[in-house]
Design a protein around this motif. Structure first.
Motif, mmCIF file in Angstrom:
data_model
loop_
_atom_site.group_PDB
_atom_site.id
_atom_site.type_symbol
_atom_site.label_atom_id
_atom_site.label_comp_id
_atom_site.label_asym_id
_atom_site.label_seq_id
_atom_site.Cartn_x
_atom_site.Cartn_y
_atom_site.Cartn_z
ATOM 1 N N ALA A 12 0.858 -1.266 0.029
ATOM 2 C CA ALA A 12 -0.271 -0.193 -0.128
ATOM 3 C C ALA A 12 0.818 1.365 -0.161
ATOM 4 O O ALA A 12 0.358 2.435 -0.477
ATOM 5 N N ALA A 13 2.047 0.997 0.295
ATOM 6 C CA ALA A 13 2.906 2.424 0.579
ATOM 7 C C ALA A 13 3.837 2.568 -0.843
ATOM 8 O O ALA A 13 4.694 3.368 -0.851
ATOM 9 N N ALA A 14 3.931 1.439 -1.577
ATOM 10 C CA ALA A 14 4.593 1.582 -2.916
ATOM 11 C C ALA A 14 4.142 2.660 -3.885
ATOM 12 O O ALA A 14 2.933 3.050 -3.692
ATOM 13 N N ALA A 15 5.297 3.645 -4.318
ATOM 14 C CA ALA A 15 4.951 4.405 -5.238
ATOM 15 C C ALA A 15 4.425 4.130 -6.351
ATOM 16 O O ALA A 15 4.793 3.127 -7.018
ATOM 17 N N PHE A 39 -3.467 9.680 -16.468
ATOM 18 C CA PHE A 39 -2.256 9.965 -15.920
ATOM 19 C C PHE A 39 -2.167 10.112 -14.163
ATOM 20 O O PHE A 39 -1.394 9.529 -13.548
ATOM 21 N N ALA A 40 -3.247 10.539 -13.964
ATOM 22 C CA ALA A 40 -3.471 10.805 -12.283
ATOM 23 C C ALA A 40 -3.830 9.430 -11.795
ATOM 24 O O ALA A 40 -3.161 9.198 -10.750
ATOM 25 N N ASP A 41 -4.603 8.524 -12.663
ATOM 26 C CA ASP A 41 -4.636 7.203 -11.899
ATOM 27 C C ASP A 41 -3.328 6.410 -11.738
ATOM 28 O O ASP A 41 -3.198 5.422 -11.124
ATOM 29 N N PHE A 42 -2.328 6.853 -12.454
ATOM 30 C CA PHE A 42 -1.105 6.199 -12.689
ATOM 31 C C PHE A 42 -0.063 6.928 -11.446
ATOM 32 O O PHE A 42 0.822 6.749 -11.328
ATOM 33 N N ASN A 374 1.806 -5.280 -7.565
ATOM 34 C CA ASN A 374 2.616 -5.058 -6.091
ATOM 35 C C ASN A 374 2.306 -3.436 -5.765
ATOM 36 O O ASN A 374 2.886 -3.081 -4.812
ATOM 37 N N VAL A 375 1.316 -2.917 -6.345
ATOM 38 C CA VAL A 375 0.704 -1.581 -6.002
ATOM 39 C C VAL A 375 -0.670 -1.474 -5.472
ATOM 40 O O VAL A 375 -1.195 -1.746 -6.794
ATOM 41 N N ALA A 376 -0.928 -1.241 -4.429
ATOM 42 C CA ALA A 376 -2.542 -0.987 -3.988
ATOM 43 C C ALA A 376 -2.703 0.327 -4.881
ATOM 44 O O ALA A 376 -1.932 1.519 -4.595
ATOM 45 N N TRP A 377 -4.231 0.532 -4.972
ATOM 46 C CA TRP A 377 -4.478 1.820 -5.495
ATOM 47 C C TRP A 377 -5.815 2.163 -4.731
ATOM 48 O O TRP A 377 -6.782 1.607 -4.628
ATOM 49 N N LYS A 378 -6.034 3.570 -4.797
ATOM 50 C CA LYS A 378 -7.301 4.229 -4.238
ATOM 51 C C LYS A 378 -7.371 5.386 -4.659
ATOM 52 O O LYS A 378 -6.319 6.175 -4.615
ATOM 53 N N PRO A 379 -8.557 6.309 -4.631
ATOM 54 C CA PRO A 379 -8.333 7.638 -5.075
ATOM 55 C C PRO A 379 -7.697 8.529 -3.946
ATOM 56 O O PRO A 379 -7.860 8.129 -2.887
ATOM 57 N N GLN A 380 -6.963 9.365 -4.336
ATOM 58 C CA GLN A 380 -6.137 10.141 -3.415
ATOM 59 C C GLN A 380 -6.732 11.398 -2.972
ATOM 60 O O GLN A 380 -6.725 11.875 -1.983
#
Length: 414
Positions: A12-15, A39-42, A374-380
Motif C-alpha cells: 500500500a505504501a509503494a509509489a 495519468f492521475a490514475d497512474f 505490487n501496488v495498491a490503489w485508491k483515489p487520493q
C-alpha cells in the motif's frame, strides 16, 4: 524457484509508476480531461487549469440530486478525480505569464484549443518549446493540427459521426431503414482521450531514453475511425460501403429474456453455433436445413432470429448467459447500470471506491480497469473545487504573495 509476478505482495505504501511526472491539464469537457485522468490514475501529479468561470464540464449533467451547480456535476467529478485545480484566464496577458511559469518545470501539457487560438495567444508549440524543450505537448482537437478542417469547432456528436462510426450503428437493427445513431454518452471522447494517453506515454518513453520533448497531434476523428477498422476498411479495400444494419450475415444478435433484460449471442462461427445449439437442448430445427449450416443460417437470418427469441422467451437473461457460456460459446448479458454496479465480479475486484467531496458529499467512483500486482490503489483526492489550489500552486509553488493573489483574483485573472 523464481517467485511468479502474480504472487508479489501488494504494498500500500509503494509509489505509483508515474509519481515523478508533473502534468498540466489545460483542456475542457471530456477527451483531454480523460487523458489527464489516466495519468492521475497512474500516480502523476496533475494540475487542472480552468478559466475563472470553470470548465464546461461543470455545467454538464448528471447533477447530484438534479440540482445544477459547479461542484455537483457527475461528469466533472469523475473526469477530474485525483487532480489539483487552479483558475487562470488565458485571454489575459498576466494569465498567460502564469501559465508559462507553470509549464517551465512540467513534463506534459494536455490541451484542446484550436491551432489558430493557440497561435493568437502565443501558446503554440513553437512558443512553448522555448520555455521548456523537454515538454511534451499533447493537443487534442476535432480534426487535428493540419488540413482544411483544422480550426473547425465540433461537439462530441459531430466528431463521432465524422469518423464513420455513427453510420454503422445500430449494426443489428431489424429495421433496415432505421437512421444511424450516436454512441452512448461520451464514449467517442473517451476513445480519443485514451488514444492521446497512449501516444503521450510513447513520447515520454522516447524522451526519457535520450530524446526531447515533442508535439503530439491527436485528431478525434482519426482516433475514432482507428478503433473501427473492421467495417470501415471495406471501402478502402474494395470501394463498397459496409452494410450498416448487418443483415444477411452473422455476427451477433440480441435476444430478450423473460425478465425483460437483453443478452447478446455471438453467431459468427460454426463452433459458436454448436455451443448455442447444445445450450438450447439440441432443437430439431437446428439440425435440419437451412439452419444446419453457417451459410443457411446467414441467408435465413430473420427467421433464425425469431426462433432464437422464442427460445429466449422461456429464460431469464442470466439463465441464457450461463447456459450458453456453459457450452463454451460466447454470450454476454447487456447489463443495465444496476446489474453492473451490483455484480459480484465488481464487488470481488473492488472496482468502486467511495470518495468524500466537500460539496457533493460521499459518492462511489469507478476505479482503474487494471490492477498492478505490487501496488495498491485508491483515489487520493476528489475533483477540485473551482480554484481550490490557487494558493498552493500559484502561491507556494510559483512564489506569488497573498497580496498578489488577491489582486489577480479581483482583476479576474484567476
Amino acid at each position: 524457484m523464481e517467485t511468479p509476478v502474480t504472487d508479489l505482495p501488494t504494498d500500500a505504501a509503494a509509489a505509483p509508476p508515474l509519481k515523478q511526472l508533473r502534468v498540466i491539464d489545460a483542456s475542457s469537457l471530456v477527451a483531454g480531461p480523460y487523458c489527464a485522468k489516466l495519468f492521475a490514475d497512474f500516480g502523476a501529479e496533475v494540475v487542472k487549469v480552468e478559466p475563472p468561470r470553470g470548465d464546461e464540464a461543470r455545467r454538464r449533467e448528471p447533477f447530484l440530486d438534479d440540482r445544477p451547480g459547479p461542484e455537483t456535476s457527475g461528469t466533472f467529478l469523475y473526469l477530474n478525480l485525483n487532480k489539483r485545480g487552479v483558475t487562470i484566464d488565458l485571454e489575459r496577458a498576466e494569465g498567460r505569464e502564469l501559465f508559462r511559469r507553470l509549464l517551465a518545470d512540467a513534463d506534459i501539457l494536455i490541451e484542446d484549443r484550436s491551432p489558430a487560438e493557440n497561435e493568437r495567444l502565443g501558446l503554440d508549440y513553437a512558443s512553448l518549446r522555448e520555455i521548456n524543450p523537454d515538454l511534451i505537448v499533447t493537443s487534442i482537437t476535432p480534426f487535428g493540427q493540419t488540413g482544411p478542417y483544422r480550426d473547425y469547432k465540433a461537439y462530441p456528436l459531430n466528431t463521432f459521426h465524422s469518423s464513420g462510426q455513427g453510420y454503422l450503428l445500430p449494426m443489428n437493427s431489424a429495421d433496415r431503414s432505421r437512421e444511424p445513431v450516436k454512441g452512448a454518452s461520451f464514449i467517442g471522447e473517451c476513445d480519443a482521450g485514451l488514444t492521446a494517453a497512449i501516444a503521450t506515454l510513447g513520447a515520454l518513453l522516447w524522451r526519457d531514453a535520450g530524446g526531447s520533448g515533442q508535439h503530439i497531434d491527436v485528431s478525434k476523428q482519426h482516433a475514432l475511425m482507428h478503433l473501427e477498422k473492421s467495417q470501415l476498411r471495406r471501402y478502402v479495400d474494395d470501394g463498397a460501403s459496409p452494410n450498416r444494419t448487418g443483415m444477411g450475415r452473422l455476427l451477433e444478435t440480441l435476444v430478450k429474456g423473460k425478465d425483460g433484460q437483453y443478452v447478446v449471442i455471438i453467431l459468427s462461427s460454426e463452433i459458436q453455433w454448436r455451443g448455442l445449439f447444445e445450450a438450447m437442448g439440441r432443437p430439431t430445427w437446428g439440425a435440419e436445413p437451412p439452419f444446419n449450416t453457417q451459410a443457411g443460417r446467414s441467408e435465413n437470418y430473420p427467421e433464425l432470429r425469431e426462433r432464437l427469441q422464442r427460445w429466449a422467451d422461456d429464460h431469464t437473461a442470466d439463465e441464457i448467459f450461463h447456459m450458453v457460456q456453459g457450452q463454451r460459446s460466447a454470450c454476454a448479458p447487456v447489463n443495465p447500470a444496476e446489474s453492473f454496479v451490483n455484480s459480484p465480479q465488481i464487488e470481488d475486484r473492488g472496482f468502486l471506491h467511495e470518495v468524500d467531496h466537500p460539496v457533493a458529499g460521499t459518492l462511489r467512483y469507478p476505479g482503474r480497469p487494471f490492477q498492478f500486482s505490487n501496488v495498491a490503489w485508491k483515489p487520493q483526492r476528489p475533483a477540485p473545487l473551482l480554484g481550490q489550489h490557487n494558493a498552493a500552486v500559484l502561491g507556494d509553488e510559483l512564489g506569488l504573495t497573498p497580496q498578489e493573489l488577491v489582486k489577480l483574483t479581483e482583476a479576474g485573472v484567476i
